[in-house]
Design an enzyme around this catalytic site. Structure first.
Site, PDB file in Angstrom:
ATOM      1  N   ASN A 221       0.810  -1.225   0.000  1.00 63.52           N
ATOM      2  CA  ASN A 221       0.000   0.000   0.000  1.00 63.52           C
ATOM      3  C   ASN A 221       0.841   1.272   0.000  1.00 63.52           C
ATOM      4  O   ASN A 221       0.310   2.368  -0.176  1.00 63.52           O
ATOM      5  CB  ASN A 221      -0.982  -0.007   1.175  1.00 63.52           C
ATOM      6  CG  ASN A 221      -2.085  -1.032   0.968  1.00 63.52           C
ATOM      7  OD1 ASN A 221      -2.169  -1.655  -0.103  1.00 63.52           O
ATOM      8  ND2 ASN A 221      -2.920  -1.214   1.977  1.00 63.52           N
TER       9      ASN A 221
ATOM     10  N   ARG B  65      -7.795  -2.023  -9.224  1.00 59.06           N
ATOM     11  CA  ARG B  65      -8.581  -0.846  -8.922  1.00 59.06           C
ATOM     12  C   ARG B  65      -7.704   0.278  -8.367  1.00 59.06           C
ATOM     13  O   ARG B  65      -7.920   1.454  -8.654  1.00 59.06           O
ATOM     14  CB  ARG B  65      -9.651  -1.244  -7.911  1.00 59.06           C
ATOM     15  CG  ARG B  65     -10.675  -0.199  -7.751  1.00 59.06           C
ATOM     16  CD  ARG B  65     -11.474  -0.369  -6.520  1.00 59.06           C
ATOM     17  NE  ARG B  65     -12.281   0.825  -6.353  1.00 59.06           N
ATOM     18  CZ  ARG B  65     -11.830   1.947  -5.883  1.00 59.06           C
ATOM     19  NH1 ARG B  65     -10.572   2.054  -5.494  1.00 59.06           N
ATOM     20  NH2 ARG B  65     -12.612   2.996  -5.786  1.00 59.06           N
TER      21      ARG B  65
ATOM     22  N   ARG C  43     -16.785   0.700  -3.652  1.00 58.62           N
ATOM     23  CA  ARG C  43     -15.594   1.532  -3.762  1.00 58.62           C
ATOM     24  C   ARG C  43     -15.741   2.717  -4.722  1.00 58.62           C
ATOM     25  O   ARG C  43     -15.054   2.799  -5.750  1.00 58.62           O
ATOM     26  CB  ARG C  43     -14.381   0.668  -4.130  1.00 58.62           C
ATOM     27  CG  ARG C  43     -14.215  -0.471  -3.156  1.00 58.62           C
ATOM     28  CD  ARG C  43     -12.959  -1.238  -3.384  1.00 58.62           C
ATOM     29  NE  ARG C  43     -11.821  -0.658  -2.698  1.00 58.62           N
ATOM     30  CZ  ARG C  43     -10.633  -1.228  -2.653  1.00 58.62           C
ATOM     31  NH1 ARG C  43     -10.421  -2.352  -3.265  1.00 58.62           N
ATOM     32  NH2 ARG C  43      -9.648  -0.640  -1.998  1.00 58.62           N
ATOM     33  N   PRO C  44     -16.621   3.639  -4.396  1.00 60.40           N
ATOM     34  CA  PRO C  44     -16.767   4.832  -5.242  1.00 60.40           C
ATOM     35  C   PRO C  44     -15.502   5.690  -5.207  1.00 60.40           C
ATOM     36  O   PRO C  44     -14.651   5.527  -4.313  1.00 60.40           O
ATOM     37  CB  PRO C  44     -17.936   5.580  -4.599  1.00 60.40           C
ATOM     38  CG  PRO C  44     -18.007   5.077  -3.199  1.00 60.40           C
ATOM     39  CD  PRO C  44     -17.463   3.687  -3.202  1.00 60.40           C
ATOM     40  N   ILE C  45     -15.382   6.611  -6.171  1.00 60.77           N
ATOM     41  CA  ILE C  45     -14.223   7.524  -6.164  1.00 60.77           C
ATOM     42  C   ILE C  45     -14.678   8.986  -6.117  1.00 60.77           C
ATOM     43  O   ILE C  45     -13.971   9.871  -6.556  1.00 60.77           O
ATOM     44  CB  ILE C  45     -13.272   7.278  -7.364  1.00 60.77           C
ATOM     45  CG1 ILE C  45     -14.029   7.353  -8.693  1.00 60.77           C
ATOM     46  CG2 ILE C  45     -12.536   5.971  -7.238  1.00 60.77           C
ATOM     47  CD1 ILE C  45     -13.094   7.527  -9.889  1.00 60.77           C
ATOM     48  N   ASP C  46     -15.887   9.181  -5.580  1.00 58.73           N
ATOM     49  CA  ASP C  46     -16.431  10.544  -5.523  1.00 58.73           C
ATOM     50  C   ASP C  46     -15.513  11.508  -4.758  1.00 58.73           C
ATOM     51  O   ASP C  46     -15.343  12.668  -5.160  1.00 58.73           O
ATOM     52  CB  ASP C  46     -17.840  10.520  -4.899  1.00 58.73           C
ATOM     53  CG  ASP C  46     -17.868   9.820  -3.546  1.00 58.73           C
ATOM     54  OD1 ASP C  46     -17.178   8.778  -3.409  1.00 58.73           O
ATOM     55  OD2 ASP C  46     -18.541  10.304  -2.628  1.00 58.73           O
ATOM     56  N   LEU C  47     -14.897  11.017  -3.690  1.00 57.81           N
ATOM     57  CA  LEU C  47     -14.032  11.916  -2.895  1.00 57.81           C
ATOM     58  C   LEU C  47     -12.807  12.344  -3.704  1.00 57.81           C
ATOM     59  O   LEU C  47     -12.361  13.488  -3.619  1.00 57.81           O
ATOM     60  CB  LEU C  47     -13.581  11.237  -1.599  1.00 57.81           C
ATOM     61  CG  LEU C  47     -14.703  10.805  -0.646  1.00 57.81           C
ATOM     62  CD1 LEU C  47     -14.145   9.990   0.520  1.00 57.81           C
ATOM     63  CD2 LEU C  47     -15.437  12.036  -0.103  1.00 57.81           C
TER      64      LEU C  47
ATOM     65  N   ILE D 198     -15.413  -0.591   7.057  1.00 58.98           N
ATOM     66  CA  ILE D 198     -14.788   0.113   5.928  1.00 58.98           C
ATOM     67  C   ILE D 198     -15.362  -0.365   4.585  1.00 58.98           C
ATOM     68  O   ILE D 198     -15.740   0.450   3.749  1.00 58.98           O
ATOM     69  CB  ILE D 198     -13.249  -0.077   5.917  1.00 58.98           C
ATOM     70  CG1 ILE D 198     -12.650   0.262   7.291  1.00 58.98           C
ATOM     71  CG2 ILE D 198     -12.604   0.764   4.809  1.00 58.98           C
ATOM     72  CD1 ILE D 198     -12.718   1.709   7.706  1.00 58.98           C
TER      73      ILE D 198
END
Ligand code: UD1
Length: 420
Positions: free
Chosen positions: A23, A92, A121-125, A327
């Site tokens: 990570n 991803r 797992r959206p990526i809006d942020l 999470i």
């Protein structure tokens, strides 16, 4: 398709020295795009996610070579602003390339990563933050087009301390005009490692490790040499393996402050730990005590990436433990396979399951559902009666360097079989 075949019943013990954190290395590799120069990175794990990131760098025109734990990247020339769809679909977290591409280029295009096995797992942020920095985002047919109309520092208040969004904002704003402040930033150790890496190449970032990160934009970055922090999740996984099998494990090259929630729970279930400078010795318990309640939360809470492994540990504990996964919404996929092996697990909903320890597990053919869930099935195989076959191990190889080799060097009876 490759499989692991495990004969249970041996102890996991000996000396463990493993390489850098998955990570950490993924955002660091993305960061190499920014300096238009050479990056030398040491302690890079030999895992498939790293190879995919290297492929992405090469596909956009960078030079990259990896040998014996050292990665050299030269990003002087970039010939493409498109990240091919295939890469984002396979991994991803390659979405982390977006921030660096924005920092470097006037336009970039990437396919939408969509959901994955462990959740939506959206990526809006990520996207909202890029917009705040001045990037115009246009989405069409599953692709995201990013136009750098301007790139100006601003204050971004994250609704949730997302690891990926924090990293993407850091990467995008290193060369922004003015100061960017991230409030409610993720505090994971890997964020600090990214800060250290970027600062070594000339960025001006402070605050990583706290919930407020301040990035003062700079015009130019330089070549850099960096060594990746040890993988706290891989270390934690081998410690759980040792605890379950009655072994004694001597871990070298560990940063204790990164391991706190993992150590605390190992001690609670009866392990003893001797902490030396950068080394830990784990003595496993005679009887594994039930932890009663484990709730995953952002760092410094208990990491979601260790939830599956502790679940397997609890399947042979002396009582009941409730797991509350906060999470990701789909991280109990390993439970079906563990139940096949004799575990007593009741999944109440997407976030809660109850485990009651049983005396023993039995070897079965099981399917790895995701990276950590797959590792948890291998751990179950280590204490099972008879033979366990774990298939779909490509998930596991995304994040654990030479998993079967490391485990067998520590005493496991495990082999990797190809093309069955
Ligand atoms: C990173 C790690 C992953 C770890 C996770 C949580 C890498 C490569 N992966 O993933 O191993 O499990 O942190 O510690 O470092 N979310 C949104 N909108 C967003 C972004 C996230 O709603 O724009 C949600 C996610 O759906 C999830 C939660 O926030 O429910 C946490 O996600 P995040 O911290 O972003 O995880 P990743 O960076 O994807």
């Amino acid at each position: 398709m490759s499989k692991y075949i495990i004969e249970g019943g041996t102890k996991i013990e000996g000396v463990l020295d493993i390489r850098g954190a998955k990570n950490s290395i993924l955002p660091i590799i993305a960061g190499t795009i920014l300096n238009e120069n050479k990056s030398i990175i040491h302690n890079v794990p030999n895992i498939s996610d790293v190879y995919l990131m290297i492929k992405i760098l090469k596909s956009i025109g960078c030079f990259a070579s990896y040998d014996d734990g050292t990665l050299i990247v030269d990003s002087t020339n970039i010939s493409s602003c498109d990240i091919e769809e295939e890469y984002v679909r396979k991994m991803r977290s390659s979405i982390i390339i977006m921030g660096a591409m924005i920092g470097r280029l006037d336009y970039t295009k990437i396919s939408h990563p969509g959901g994955c096995a462990i959740g939506k797992r959206p990526i809006d942020l990520h996207l909202d933050s890029f917009k705040k920095l001045g990037i115009r985002i246009e989405e069409e047919n599953g692709f995201i087009n990013c136009y750098k109309d301007k790139l100006e520092g601003t204050t971004i208040n994250l609704d949730f301390p997302s690891v990926g969004a924090t990293e993407n904002i850091m990467l995008a704003s290193v060369k922004a005009k003015g100061i960017t402040i991230i409030n409610n930033s993720a505090r994971e150790p890997e964020i600090e490692d990214l800060q250290n890496f970027l600062n070594k190449m000339g960025a001006k970032i402070k605050g990583a490790g706290t919930s407020k990160i301040i990035i003062e934009g700079v015009k130019k970055l330089n070549s850099v040499e960096h060594s990746v922090i040890p993988d706290r999740i891989a270390i934690g996984t081998y410690m759980v393996a040792s605890a379950m099998t009655g072994g004694k494990l001597h871990v070298k090259n560990v940063i204790h402050s990164h391991m706190k929630p993992i150590y605390e729970n190992l001690i609670k279930c009866g392990c003893e730990l001797d902490l030396l400078e950068k080394e830990a010795i784990l003595y496993s318990p005679r009887c594994i005590k039930a932890l009663e309640f484990i709730k995953t939360s952002p760092h410094p809470g208990f990491p979601t990436d260790m939830q599956s492994q502790f679940m397997t540990l609890m399947t042979i504990s002396d009582g009941e433990t409730i797991f509350n996964e906060t999470i990701f919404e789909n991280r109990f996929m390993n439970t079906k396979e563990l139940i096949k092996m004799g575990a007593n697990i009741k999944v109440l909903n997407d976030n809660i399951c109850v485990i009651n320890g049983v005396k023993s597990l039995s070897g079965k053919s099981v399917v790895s559902p995701d990276l950590r869930g797959g590792a948890s099935l291998v751990l179950a195989g280590l204490v099972s009666n008879g033979q366990t076959e774990v298939s779909n191990i490509y998930h596991i190889e995304r994040g654990y360097e030479n998993f079967e080799y490391v485990l067998s060097s520590l005493g496991a009876n495990i082999k990797r079989v190809d093309n069955l």
